[in-house]
Design a protein around this motif. Structure first.
Motif, PDB file in Angstrom:
ATOM      1  N   GLU A  66      66.678  47.364   8.897  1.00 62.96           N
ATOM      2  CA  GLU A  66      66.631  46.500   7.703  1.00 62.96           C
ATOM      3  C   GLU A  66      65.313  45.718   7.610  1.00 62.96           C
ATOM      4  OE1 GLU A  66      68.504  46.173  10.304  1.00 62.96           O
ATOM      5  OE2 GLU A  66      68.363  44.109  11.046  1.00 62.96           O
ATOM      6  N   ARG A  67      64.483  45.802   8.664  1.00 64.35           N
ATOM      7  CA  ARG A  67      63.256  44.993   8.646  1.00 64.35           C
ATOM      8  C   ARG A  67      62.028  45.835   9.007  1.00 64.35           C
ATOM      9  NH1 ARG A  67      61.337  40.692  12.399  1.00 64.35           N
ATOM     10  NH2 ARG A  67      59.722  39.739  11.128  1.00 64.35           N
ATOM     11  N   PRO A  68      61.436  46.491   8.012  1.00 62.85           N
ATOM     12  CA  PRO A  68      60.262  47.328   8.302  1.00 62.85           C
ATOM     13  C   PRO A  68      59.108  46.486   8.845  1.00 62.85           C
ATOM     14  CG  PRO A  68      60.930  47.524   5.984  1.00 62.85           C
ATOM     15  CD  PRO A  68      61.753  46.426   6.584  1.00 62.85           C
ATOM     16  N   PRO A  88      47.573  38.026  10.281  1.00 57.90           N
ATOM     17  CA  PRO A  88      48.397  36.866  10.621  1.00 57.90           C
ATOM     18  C   PRO A  88      49.407  37.176  11.723  1.00 57.90           C
ATOM     19  CG  PRO A  88      48.730  37.549   8.325  1.00 57.90           C
ATOM     20  CD  PRO A  88      47.728  38.465   8.904  1.00 57.90           C
ATOM     21  N   SER A  89      49.877  36.133  12.345  1.00 64.80           N
ATOM     22  CA  SER A  89      50.889  36.274  13.382  1.00 64.80           C
ATOM     23  C   SER A  89      52.114  36.991  12.805  1.00 64.80           C
ATOM     24  CB  SER A  89      51.264  34.865  13.850  1.00 64.80           C
ATOM     25  OG  SER A  89      52.272  34.951  14.794  1.00 64.80           O
ATOM     26  N   GLY A  90      52.608  37.964  13.554  1.00 64.86           N
ATOM     27  CA  GLY A  90      53.792  38.701  13.095  1.00 64.86           C
ATOM     28  C   GLY A  90      53.471  39.865  12.186  1.00 64.86           C
ATOM     29  N   ALA A  91      52.169  40.138  11.950  1.00 64.41           N
ATOM     30  CA  ALA A  91      51.786  41.223  11.034  1.00 64.41           C
ATOM     31  C   ALA A  91      52.143  42.603  11.578  1.00 64.41           C
ATOM     32  CB  ALA A  91      50.294  41.153  10.749  1.00 64.41           C
ATOM     33  N   GLY A  92      52.260  42.707  12.903  1.00 65.33           N
ATOM     34  CA  GLY A  92      52.578  44.002  13.513  1.00 65.33           C
ATOM     35  C   GLY A  92      51.474  44.528  14.420  1.00 65.33           C
ATOM     36  N   LYS A  93      50.519  43.666  14.784  1.00 64.79           N
ATOM     37  CA  LYS A  93      49.364  44.112  15.575  1.00 64.79           C
ATOM     38  C   LYS A  93      49.778  44.645  16.948  1.00 64.79           C
ATOM     39  CE  LYS A  93      47.407  40.031  15.309  1.00 64.79           C
ATOM     40  NZ  LYS A  93      48.409  39.313  14.474  1.00 64.79           N
ATOM     41  N   SER A  94      50.513  43.828  17.696  1.00 65.39           N
ATOM     42  CA  SER A  94      50.908  44.273  19.037  1.00 65.39           C
ATOM     43  C   SER A  94      51.859  45.464  18.972  1.00 65.39           C
ATOM     44  CB  SER A  94      51.562  43.131  19.813  1.00 65.39           C
ATOM     45  OG  SER A  94      50.657  42.060  19.910  1.00 65.39           O
ATOM     46  N   THR A  95      52.597  45.566  17.880  1.00 66.39           N
ATOM     47  CA  THR A  95      53.506  46.712  17.715  1.00 66.39           C
ATOM     48  C   THR A  95      52.715  48.022  17.757  1.00 66.39           C
ATOM     49  OG1 THR A  95      55.028  45.351  16.440  1.00 66.39           O
ATOM     50  CG2 THR A  95      55.221  47.737  16.151  1.00 66.39           C
ATOM     51  N   LEU A  96      51.501  48.013  17.186  1.00 63.29           N
ATOM     52  CA  LEU A  96      50.677  49.227  17.213  1.00 63.29           C
ATOM     53  C   LEU A  96      50.409  49.661  18.649  1.00 63.29           C
ATOM     54  CD1 LEU A  96      48.031  48.326  14.478  1.00 63.29           C
ATOM     55  CD2 LEU A  96      49.879  49.976  14.263  1.00 63.29           C
ATOM     56  N   ALA A 246      43.378  41.648  18.165  1.00 66.28           N
ATOM     57  CA  ALA A 246      42.669  40.370  18.182  1.00 66.28           C
ATOM     58  C   ALA A 246      43.517  39.265  17.575  1.00 66.28           C
ATOM     59  CB  ALA A 246      41.363  40.506  17.404  1.00 66.28           C
ATOM     60  N   HIS A 247      43.704  38.213  18.337  1.00 63.06           N
ATOM     61  CA  HIS A 247      44.451  37.073  17.810  1.00 63.06           C
ATOM     62  C   HIS A 247      43.492  35.996  17.307  1.00 63.06           C
ATOM     63  CE1 HIS A 247      48.212  38.783  19.238  1.00 63.06           C
ATOM     64  NE2 HIS A 247      47.519  39.175  20.291  1.00 63.06           N
ATOM     65  N   ARG A 248      42.220  36.121  17.692  1.00 61.95           N
ATOM     66  CA  ARG A 248      41.190  35.243  17.145  1.00 61.95           C
ATOM     67  C   ARG A 248      40.104  36.145  16.590  1.00 61.95           C
ATOM     68  NH1 ARG A 248      39.175  33.053  21.846  1.00 61.95           N
ATOM     69  NH2 ARG A 248      40.465  34.560  22.909  1.00 61.95           N
TER      70      ARG A 248
HETATM   71  P1  ATP Z   1      50.957  37.800  17.011  1.00 61.75           P
HETATM   72  O1  ATP Z   1      49.567  37.717  16.490  1.00 61.75           O
HETATM   73  O2  ATP Z   1      51.720  36.550  16.755  1.00 61.75           O
HETATM   74  O3  ATP Z   1      51.071  38.269  18.432  1.00 61.75           O
HETATM   75  P2  ATP Z   1      51.609  40.478  15.968  1.00 61.75           P
HETATM   76  O4  ATP Z   1      50.905  40.806  14.709  1.00 61.75           O
HETATM   77  O5  ATP Z   1      51.082  41.069  17.219  1.00 61.75           O
HETATM   78  O6  ATP Z   1      51.740  38.891  16.094  1.00 61.75           O
HETATM   79  P3  ATP Z   1      54.055  41.901  16.587  1.00 61.75           P
HETATM   80  O7  ATP Z   1      54.229  41.428  17.973  1.00 61.75           O
HETATM   81  O8  ATP Z   1      53.578  43.293  16.374  1.00 61.75           O
HETATM   82  O9  ATP Z   1      53.137  40.884  15.753  1.00 61.75           O
HETATM   83  O10 ATP Z   1      55.441  41.701  15.829  1.00 61.75           O
HETATM   84  C1  ATP Z   1      55.644  42.094  14.475  1.00 61.75           C
HETATM   85  C2  ATP Z   1      57.044  41.671  14.054  1.00 61.75           C
HETATM   86  O11 ATP Z   1      58.005  42.420  14.792  1.00 61.75           O
HETATM   87  C3  ATP Z   1      57.360  40.203  14.307  1.00 61.75           C
HETATM   88  O12 ATP Z   1      58.025  39.700  13.193  1.00 61.75           O
HETATM   89  C4  ATP Z   1      58.263  40.217  15.508  1.00 61.75           C
HETATM   90  O13 ATP Z   1      59.199  39.193  15.421  1.00 61.75           O
HETATM   91  C5  ATP Z   1      58.935  41.574  15.419  1.00 61.75           C
HETATM   92  N1  ATP Z   1      59.257  42.114  16.750  1.00 61.75           N
HETATM   93  C6  ATP Z   1      58.392  42.258  17.764  1.00 61.75           C
HETATM   94  N2  ATP Z   1      58.985  42.820  18.848  1.00 61.75           N
HETATM   95  C7  ATP Z   1      60.281  43.041  18.485  1.00 61.75           C
HETATM   96  C8  ATP Z   1      61.414  43.592  19.147  1.00 61.75           C
HETATM   97  N3  ATP Z   1      61.336  44.050  20.398  1.00 61.75           N
HETATM   98  N4  ATP Z   1      62.585  43.646  18.461  1.00 61.75           N
HETATM   99  C9  ATP Z   1      62.659  43.187  17.199  1.00 61.75           C
HETATM  100  N5  ATP Z   1      61.617  42.667  16.519  1.00 61.75           N
HETATM  101  C10 ATP Z   1      60.441  42.575  17.139  1.00 61.75           C
END
Ligand code: ATP
Length: 306
Positions: A66-68, A88-96, A246-248
């Motif tokens: 439910e949350r892309p 921005p924080s939460g954009a999905g960077k670390s997810t990549l 990059a966070h900064r």
């Molecule tokens: P930041 O700069 O704050 O580290 P980010 O851009 O690296 O942020 P991500 O860590 O990729 O952000 O997270 C993207 C979104 O996915 C966030 O809203 C986070 O809450 C969500 N998220 C991250 N890990 C999980 C997980 N294991 N299960 C569910 N949601 C997650």
């Protein structure tokens, strides 16, 4: 006594498990994000990483349907080049980076290394090809030399010292009474955040992976330490295909390409000067950060005067 020994035994067991689990920093990152659903496909072959070209092709991903989180992300990191992801924080960077390590799989689209879909190769070979300098490095309770050697056990003493030199931690180590034999970690010498990160950089230099993921620390380091770390990171990234989370913004100026990720979509891309000229999201982020830095400096000067 029985009542007491039970929890002690249990704690001993947990301690041993944790100690065993801390095989490697990359491994720890892996354990934190372990996903048992991801297994090698039958007949998976080892990754053959040559040029180490990384490509994300129209990647869609959600931790929960439910949350892309990523909504059609495409980019490539050419061999030996550096691509930085900001946003921005939460954009999905670390997810990549988690997807690149295959802790999770995209719902659609694919990620390739030298044309091989990472979902189809052996996970061990994939992870052996990628070095990670994490945000926060945890050191083993052992000597500082051991902590660097972890990158590659077979490395010679000379190679280890060379890695420490490139990571700009050699002089610090040589200034310690026991040098490379100095115990660090919980029971030894406590290192600062910047020193720990340089140990992690030395370890990665020793490992010598063709692909590098730098997950930059969010915590602010003083500007001298930041410069030193940046120099060390630039050296480790030289000649490797590098993805910087990059966070900064101060660290992305020299990246070959900067991607601005916002709510799972790449909204801008280009190099630093090009993005500033565009006057869009990146330029606004840059100006905001400059103002924040200036305010911090002014505050520090005022404090110094007192
Ligand atoms: P930041 O700069 O704050 O580290 P980010 O851009 O690296 O942020 P991500 O860590 O990729 O952000 O997270 C993207 C979104 O996915 C966030 O809203 C986070 O809450 C969500 N998220 C991250 N890990 C999980 C997980 N294991 N299960 C569910 N949601 C997650």
């Amino acid at each position: 006594l029985v009542q007491l020994s039970m929890p002690l035994n249990f704690m001993g067991m947990i301690y041993r498990e944790i100690k065993q689990a801390l095989i490697d920093i990359d491994d720890m990152f892996r354990i934190l994000h372990r996903n048992p659903e991801i297994a090698d496909r039958p007949g998976a072959k080892p990754l053959a990483a040559g040029q180490a070209v990384v490509r994300f092709e129209d990647v869609h991903f959600a931790y929960h349907p439910e949350r892309p989180i990523l909504r059609g992300v495409s980019f490539s990191v050419p061999s030996g080049k550096t691509v930085a992801i900001v946003g921005p924080s939460g954009a999905g960077k670390s997810t990549l980076s988690r997807l690149l390590f295959r802790f999770y799989e995209p719902q659609s689209g694919r990620i390739t290394i030298d044309g091989q879909d990472i979902a189809a190769v052996q996970q061990d070979s994939l992870r052996a090809a990628i070095g990670m300098v994490p945000q926060d490095t945890v050191l083993f309770n052992d000597t500082i030399g051991y902590n660097i050697r972890y990158g590659r056990w077979e490395a010679s003493e000379t190679e280890m010292r060379e890695a420490a030199r490139l990571a700009q931690i050699d002089r610090f180590i040589e200034g310690l009474p026991e040098g490379y034999d100095t115990p660090v970690g919980e029971r030894g010498l406590k290192l600062s955040g910047g020193e720990k990160q340089r140990v992690a950089i030395a370890r990665t230099i020793l490992k010598g992976p063709p692909i590098l993921v730098l997950d930059e620390a969010t915590s602010a380091l003083d500007s001298f330490t930041e410069r030193e770390i940046q120099d060390a990171l630039d050296r480790v990234a030289q000649g490797r295909t590098t993805l910087v989370i990059a966070h900064r913004l101060s660290t992305v100026v020299n990246a070959d390409e900067i991607l601005v990720l916002d709510r799972g979509v790449i909204v801008e891309r280009g190099d630093h000067d090009g993005l500033l000229d565009q006057g869009g999201v990146y330029a606004a982020m840059w100006n905001r950060q400059r103002e924040a830095d200036a305010a911090r400096e002014a505050l520090k000067r005022a404090e110094d005067r007192e």
